[in-house]
Design an enzyme around this catalytic site. Structure first.
Site, short mmCIF file in Angstrom:
data_model
loop_
_atom_site.label_atom_id
_atom_site.label_comp_id
_atom_site.label_asym_id
_atom_site.label_seq_id
_atom_site.Cartn_x
_atom_site.Cartn_y
_atom_site.Cartn_z
N TYR A 270 0.84 -1.19 0.00
CA TYR A 270 0.00 0.00 0.00
C TYR A 270 0.88 1.25 0.00
CZ TYR A 270 -3.98 -3.02 1.11
OH TYR A 270 -4.95 -3.98 1.07
N ASN B 192 -12.70 0.38 -5.01
CA ASN B 192 -12.40 0.10 -6.41
C ASN B 192 -13.67 -0.37 -7.13
OD1 ASN B 192 -11.53 -0.93 -8.85
ND2 ASN B 192 -10.06 -2.35 -7.97
N CYS C 117 -6.63 -4.52 -7.72
CA CYS C 117 -6.22 -4.15 -6.37
C CYS C 117 -5.87 -5.37 -5.52
CB CYS C 117 -7.28 -3.28 -5.69
SG CYS C 117 -8.87 -4.08 -5.50
N HIS C 118 -6.17 -6.58 -6.01
CA HIS C 118 -5.74 -7.77 -5.29
C HIS C 118 -4.21 -7.90 -5.27
CE1 HIS C 118 -6.17 -9.06 -9.52
NE2 HIS C 118 -5.17 -9.88 -9.27
N GLU D 203 -1.93 -16.04 -10.81
CA GLU D 203 -0.89 -15.22 -11.41
C GLU D 203 0.51 -15.71 -11.02
OE1 GLU D 203 -1.52 -11.08 -10.53
OE2 GLU D 203 -3.56 -11.12 -11.32
#
Length: 156
Positions: A87, A110, A118-119, A145
């Site tokens: 963050y 979001n 935003c994950h 990912e």
């Protein structure tokens, strides 16, 4: 003219709102709703992104938020698949290194989850932090990912 449709995904039913060109929002809903017919050239990439087959880059999004929220959401869109940042780093990329709480708030608001990834934002101590769709969804998104997560919820 605002259009909407609901698609079924591994995360449940997802309502997508469009203005004809840009994506406006991505939200979870409890049941399949009747939706508008959406141009497949717009809908296809969004559905593919939610399904993990598209990175979201190039999907046109129109944000409605404060100037700082929009800066934060645009900064989030530059984070590559398979990358995580804190963050604090997001605050720096959004132009105010002291605005860590403000970027955390922007992540929580979001409007286009997954498309605006935003994950990929985690706490400075490598813990997952939060995710308004739940940590189980955040873990699923990060794992697909290639991000490894320990049993205690830390990025390894």
């Amino acid at each position: 003219m605002t259009q909407q449709t609901v698609i079924e995904t591994e995360f449940g039913y997802i309502k997508l709102m469009f203005d004809g060109i840009d994506l406006l929002s991505v939200t979870r809903v409890n049941a399949k709703e009747r939706g508008d017919t959406i141009d497949s050239s717009i809908l296809g990439p969004v559905a593919d992104c939610i399904g993990g087959k598209h990175d979201g880059i190039g999907i046109p999004v129109r944000f409605n938020g404060s100037m700082f929220q929009i800066k934060a959401w645009n900064a989030i869109r530059t984070i590559q698949s398979g990358e995580v940042i804190s963050y604090a780093e997001l605050a720096k990329r959004a132009g105010n290194s002291r605005a860590t709480r403000a970027v955390a708030s922007a992540c929580g608001k979001n409007p286009c989850a997954i498309i605006v990834p935003c994950h990929r934002i985690i706490r400075r101590d490598n813990c997952l932090g939060g995710f308004f769709w739940g940590l189980d969804v955040k873990c699923t998104l990060l794992k697909r990912e290639g991000i490894k997560i320990s049993a205690d919820g830390r990025i390894i």
